[in-house]
Design a protein around this motif. Structure first.
Motif, PDB file in Angstrom:
ATOM      1  N   ARG A 170       0.867  -1.185   0.000  1.00  0.00           N
ATOM      2  CA  ARG A 170       0.000   0.000   0.000  1.00  0.00           C
ATOM      3  C   ARG A 170       0.899   1.229   0.000  1.00  0.00           C
ATOM      4  O   ARG A 170       1.961   1.209   0.594  1.00  0.00           O
ATOM      5  N   TRP A 172       0.613   4.981   1.132  1.00  0.00           N
ATOM      6  CA  TRP A 172      -0.026   6.138   1.752  1.00  0.00           C
ATOM      7  C   TRP A 172       0.885   7.333   1.515  1.00  0.00           C
ATOM      8  O   TRP A 172       1.922   7.476   2.176  1.00  0.00           O
ATOM      9  N   ASP A 250      -3.188   3.812  -5.238  1.00  0.00           N
ATOM     10  CA  ASP A 250      -3.252   4.553  -3.979  1.00  0.00           C
ATOM     11  C   ASP A 250      -2.823   6.001  -4.172  1.00  0.00           C
ATOM     12  O   ASP A 250      -3.481   6.944  -3.706  1.00  0.00           O
ATOM     13  N   THR A 256      -6.791   8.708  -0.613  1.00  0.00           N
ATOM     14  CA  THR A 256      -5.850   7.893   0.155  1.00  0.00           C
ATOM     15  C   THR A 256      -5.221   8.742   1.263  1.00  0.00           C
ATOM     16  O   THR A 256      -4.665   9.809   0.982  1.00  0.00           O
ATOM     17  N   SER A 268       5.131   3.304   9.134  1.00  0.00           N
ATOM     18  CA  SER A 268       3.804   2.801   8.805  1.00  0.00           C
ATOM     19  C   SER A 268       3.865   1.278   8.658  1.00  0.00           C
ATOM     20  O   SER A 268       4.935   0.664   8.751  1.00  0.00           O
TER      21      SER A 268
END
Length: 361
Positions: A170, A172, A250, A256, A268
């Motif tokens: 992912r 971010w 994303d 997002t 993270s």
């Protein structure tokens, strides 16, 4: 032996510009953990003061990049300047030129192709004359793939086709990443047939089998600064760079959220794998690295480079790529003791060029 594993004097000053940014904070923490007291620098004195609350003993310097004379004065006394303030299209040349004028080495963490290209072309002669190293893209993008590629190609005289594949579970994005995307929307570069050419853009999903424990993933061709760093110094005919499709989705989605800390170090939950494969005369060599949080993992990469510059361990001066400035295998070994796990190189024979969709694990 000091905590930074070498005879670095405390008088050797490292200045971090963009210290109060998301990645800048990781860089400052990494320097402090390695026994170095950096100067906290940036454009916004209020943000610097908030960072200084965590590091009250560190000097702060707030300054803009508008005046070359102001910049040179602000860098006085610095041996190494780390630029963590993107978009680098607006900061890299200005800070690199000022660092050279002050007799300081320069590193940045740019993923921006045009920024890195300009640094290579515009800063090389002056850096050589000053006897300093200017190393752009000393980061997750650009630097890590270049070090991986350098470790398996550095001693080989054959011409190689290089593929970089990055799986990010992912993404971010930080506010800086979003600002950089807006600032650099448009042209990207690929390296093909021995020269740079504009990238036409291709959102067609292909597949790459990552190891370990990730397996076959959909990737999209998306060249970042590693195309420039690898082509800068290695004997390559082509460089292609792919990233996981979901990560791009994303970043492209305005909804997002930014990264959220999930441990005491502020990292993270994001995981990544970077693999580099070189095809040389029918033989494929592959090496990779895995870790957590691309922003946090940039910190040990650029800090390791800074410390080696302070210790006089640069292999080249001028505007140079990470794998040109430092011994790649030694760098990867050091990073493997930090936040990254480095895969041992694998070599296989093949009778033909591979498409991205048919690569075995």
């Amino acid at each position: 032996m000091s905590v930074h594993d070498g005879p670095v004097s405390r008088k050797d000053q490292v200045l971090v510009y963009g210290a109060a940014g998301h990645t800048g904070r990781f860089i400052v923490d990494e320097l402090v953990s390695r026994g170095v007291s950096p100067v906290l620098a940036g454009r916004d004195p209020v943000r610097l003061e908030s960072l200084a609350a965590r590091h009250p003993a560190l000097e702060q310097r707030a300054f803009s990049l508008d005046s070359p004379l102001t910049l040179r004065a602000a860098l006085t006394g610095s041996s190494v300047v780390i630029n963590a303030a993107g978009p680098f299209a607006d900061t890299a040349i200005e800070l690199a030129d000022a660092a050279i004028a002050a007799g300081a080495h320069y590193l940045d963490i740019s993923a921006e192709q045009d920024s890195v290209r300009r640094v290579f072309h515009e800063c090389d002669a002056a850096a050589k004359a000053a006897g300093v190293a200017v190393v752009p893209a000393m980061a997750f993008f650009g630097g890590l793939p270049d070090l991986l590629a350098s470790s398996i190609l550095g001693q080989d005289r054959g011409i190689s086709d290089v593929t970089v594949a990055m799986w990010i579970d992912r993404w971010w994005p930080t506010a800086g990443t979003r600002a950089t995307g807006r600032r650099n929307a448009g042209r990207r570069w690929v390296f093909t047939d021995g020269e740079l050419a504009p990238f036409g853009g291709d959102d067609r999903g292909q597949t790459w089998v990552f190891a370990p424990n990730v397996g076959r993933q959909v990737v999209v061709e998306m060249p970042f600064s590693e195309v420039l760093t690898i082509a800068q110094h290695l004997p390559v005919r082509s460089v292609r760079s792919f990233i996981s499709s979901r990560a791009l989705d994303d970043v492209r989605d305005d909804a997002t959220p930014p990264p959220e800390a999930s441990d005491g170090r502020g990292r993270s939950r994001q995981r990544f794998v970077v693999e580099v494969e070189a095809l040389i005369d029918g033989t494929r060599r592959r090496i990779g690295a895995t870790g957590r949080d691309i922003y946090a993992s940039t910190a040990p990469i650029v800090v390791e480079g800074a410390l080696r510059l302070l210790r006089g361990e640069a292999l080249a001066i001028g505007a140079v790529a990470p794998g040109e400035a430092f011994d790649a295998r030694s760098m990867l070994s050091a990073l493997g003791r930090a936040n990254l796990t480095i895969f041992e190189p694998v070599e296989r024979s093949t009778a033909h060029d591979l498409s991205v969709g048919t690569q075995p694990s």
